[in-house]
Design a protein around this motif. Structure first.
Motif, short mmCIF file in Angstrom:
data_model
loop_
_atom_site.label_atom_id
_atom_site.label_comp_id
_atom_site.label_asym_id
_atom_site.label_seq_id
_atom_site.Cartn_x
_atom_site.Cartn_y
_atom_site.Cartn_z
N PHE A 141 9.33 4.70 1.88
CA PHE A 141 10.31 4.85 2.95
C PHE A 141 9.70 5.55 4.15
O PHE A 141 9.97 6.72 4.43
CB PHE A 141 11.56 5.57 2.43
CG PHE A 141 12.23 4.80 1.34
CD1 PHE A 141 12.78 3.56 1.58
CD2 PHE A 141 12.26 5.29 0.05
CE1 PHE A 141 13.38 2.82 0.57
CE2 PHE A 141 12.86 4.58 -0.98
CZ PHE A 141 13.41 3.34 -0.70
N VAL A 142 8.84 4.80 4.84
CA VAL A 142 8.20 5.27 6.06
C VAL A 142 8.48 4.26 7.17
O VAL A 142 8.74 3.08 6.90
CB VAL A 142 6.69 5.47 5.87
CG1 VAL A 142 6.39 6.61 4.92
CG2 VAL A 142 6.02 4.20 5.39
N MET A 143 8.42 4.74 8.41
CA MET A 143 8.73 3.87 9.55
C MET A 143 7.72 2.73 9.68
O MET A 143 8.06 1.66 10.19
CB MET A 143 8.77 4.70 10.83
CG MET A 143 9.44 3.98 11.97
SD MET A 143 11.12 3.41 11.63
CE MET A 143 12.04 4.92 11.77
N ASP A 144 6.49 2.90 9.19
CA ASP A 144 5.49 1.83 9.25
C ASP A 144 5.96 0.58 8.50
O ASP A 144 5.67 -0.54 8.91
CB ASP A 144 4.15 2.30 8.69
CG ASP A 144 3.40 3.20 9.66
OD1 ASP A 144 3.78 3.23 10.85
OD2 ASP A 144 2.45 3.86 9.22
N ASN A 145 6.67 0.77 7.38
CA ASN A 145 7.17 -0.38 6.63
C ASN A 145 8.22 -1.14 7.44
O ASN A 145 8.25 -2.38 7.41
CB ASN A 145 7.74 0.04 5.28
CG ASN A 145 6.66 0.30 4.27
OD1 ASN A 145 5.49 0.02 4.51
ND2 ASN A 145 7.04 0.84 3.13
N ASP A 155 0.83 -1.22 0.00
CA ASP A 155 0.00 0.00 0.00
C ASP A 155 0.86 1.26 0.00
O ASP A 155 0.54 2.23 -0.69
CB ASP A 155 -0.94 0.01 1.20
CG ASP A 155 -2.13 -0.92 1.03
OD1 ASP A 155 -2.37 -1.38 -0.11
OD2 ASP A 155 -2.81 -1.20 2.04
N THR A 156 1.95 1.26 0.77
CA THR A 156 2.82 2.44 0.79
C THR A 156 3.55 2.62 -0.53
O THR A 156 3.79 3.75 -0.95
CB THR A 156 3.84 2.39 1.94
OG1 THR A 156 4.70 1.26 1.76
CG2 THR A 156 3.14 2.31 3.29
N PHE A 213 14.94 -0.46 5.71
CA PHE A 213 13.88 0.55 5.63
C PHE A 213 14.03 1.59 6.73
O PHE A 213 13.84 2.78 6.49
CB PHE A 213 12.49 -0.11 5.69
CG PHE A 213 11.95 -0.50 4.35
CD1 PHE A 213 11.13 0.36 3.66
CD2 PHE A 213 12.26 -1.72 3.77
CE1 PHE A 213 10.61 0.02 2.41
CE2 PHE A 213 11.76 -2.07 2.54
CZ PHE A 213 10.94 -1.20 1.86
N ARG A 214 14.38 1.14 7.94
CA ARG A 214 14.57 2.07 9.04
C ARG A 214 15.70 3.04 8.73
O ARG A 214 15.58 4.25 8.94
CB ARG A 214 14.86 1.31 10.34
CG ARG A 214 14.80 2.18 11.57
CD ARG A 214 14.98 1.39 12.87
NE ARG A 214 14.02 0.32 13.00
CZ ARG A 214 14.31 -0.98 12.92
NH1 ARG A 214 15.52 -1.37 12.71
NH2 ARG A 214 13.39 -1.89 13.06
N GLN A 215 16.80 2.51 8.19
CA GLN A 215 17.94 3.36 7.81
C GLN A 215 17.55 4.34 6.70
O GLN A 215 17.93 5.51 6.74
CB GLN A 215 19.11 2.48 7.35
CG GLN A 215 20.37 3.23 7.04
CD GLN A 215 21.05 3.76 8.29
OE1 GLN A 215 20.96 3.15 9.35
NE2 GLN A 215 21.70 4.89 8.17
N ALA A 216 16.79 3.87 5.73
CA ALA A 216 16.35 4.75 4.64
C ALA A 216 15.45 5.87 5.16
O ALA A 216 15.56 7.02 4.70
CB ALA A 216 15.62 3.94 3.58
N VAL A 217 14.59 5.56 6.12
CA VAL A 217 13.71 6.58 6.70
C VAL A 217 14.55 7.64 7.42
O VAL A 217 14.30 8.84 7.30
CB VAL A 217 12.68 5.94 7.65
CG1 VAL A 217 11.94 6.99 8.46
CG2 VAL A 217 11.70 5.09 6.87
#
Length: 196
Positions: free
Chosen positions: A118-122, A110-111, A182-186
Motif C-alpha cells: 500500500f504505497v503511492m507508487d502502486n 516487487d512491493t 490503492f490510492r485510497q488505501a495509502v
C-alpha cells in the motif's frame, strides 16, 4: 522471516511476468519481418518449420534487420505496402504498450514481495497500465476504422481488432479502479499512522 502465501504467489508471478516481458521484447524485434510475410501471404504449411529450422536462422535475422530499414518504411507509406505498414505500426505500438503494462505489474509485485503493497507508487503503476490499455484500445479502434476504409466492407469487424477495443477498454477501467483503491488505501494508512 517466513514469507506469506501471498508473497510466495507474488514471487512466482514475478518470474512469469519477467519471462513474458523478455519474450515480448524479443518478439518486437521480429514484428516487421513477420508482418511482411503475413502481408504477402507467405504463410504456407512449412513456413514455421523453415522459420524455426537451424539452417535458415541467418536468413531470418538478415530479413528482419532489412525490414527495420527506415527507407523500407518510407517506401511502404507511399507505395502499395500500406497494409504492411499499418499492421507493423499497430503491432509494434501494442507490443510496446504491453511491455509497459508488464513492467508496471513487476513493480507492483516487487512491493508485495517487500511486504508493503500500500504505497503511492502502486497507484501510479496501475494508472500507467490503465493508460496503456486505453492507448491499445484506441489504436485498435483506429485500425478498425482504417480497415473499413481499406477493404470497403464490414469484414474488419470479424478480426481481433474488434475484440481489442472492448477488452482493453475494460482492462483500462479495471486498472483505474484498482489504482483508486490503492490510492485510497495509502491515504487511510497514512491517516491511521498519524492517529497512533
Amino acid at each position: 522471516m517466513e514469507q506469506t502465501s501471498v508473497q510466495k504467489l507474488a514471487r512466482v508471478l514475478r518470474v512469469m511476468v519477467l519471462a513474458v516481458f523478455v519474450c515480448n521484447i524479443i518478439v518486437l524485434f521480429f514484428v516487421p519481418a513477420l508482418a511482411a510475410m503475413l502481408a504477402e501471404n507467405r504463410w504456407d504449411g512449412q513456413t514455421m518449420e523453415r522459420l524455426l529450422s537451424g539452417e535458415s536462422v541467418g536468413f531470418w535475422l538478415n530479413f528482419t534487420l532489412h525490414m527495420w530499414n527506415p527507407f523500407i518504411w518510407m517506401m511502404a507509406a507511399v507505395g502499395e505496402e500500406q497494409y504492411w505498414l499499418v499492421l507493423t505500426a499497430f503491432l509494434l505500438f501494442c507490443g510496446v504498450c504491453t511491455a509497459v503494462i508488464l513492467w508496471q505489474g513487476r513493480r507492483v509485485l516487487d512491493t508485495i514481495l517487500k511486504g508493503n503493497p500500500f504505497v503511492m507508487d502502486n497507484a501510479k503503476s496501475l494508472k500507467t497500465a490503465a493508460m496503456c490499455c486505453f492507448l491499445i484500445s484506441g489504436a485498435a479502434l483506429a485500425r478498425l476504422v482504417w480497415g473499413f476504409a481499406y477493404y470497403r466492407s464490414i469484414m474488419p469487424m470479424l478480426t481481433y481488432n474488434a475484440l481489442f477495443v472492448p477488452i482493453f477498454l475494460m482492462g483500462g477501467l479495471l486498472f483505474m479502479v484498482m489504482s483508486a483503491l490503492f490510492r485510497q488505501a495509502v491515504e487511510l494508512k497514512a491517516e491511521n499512522d498519524l492517529t497512533i
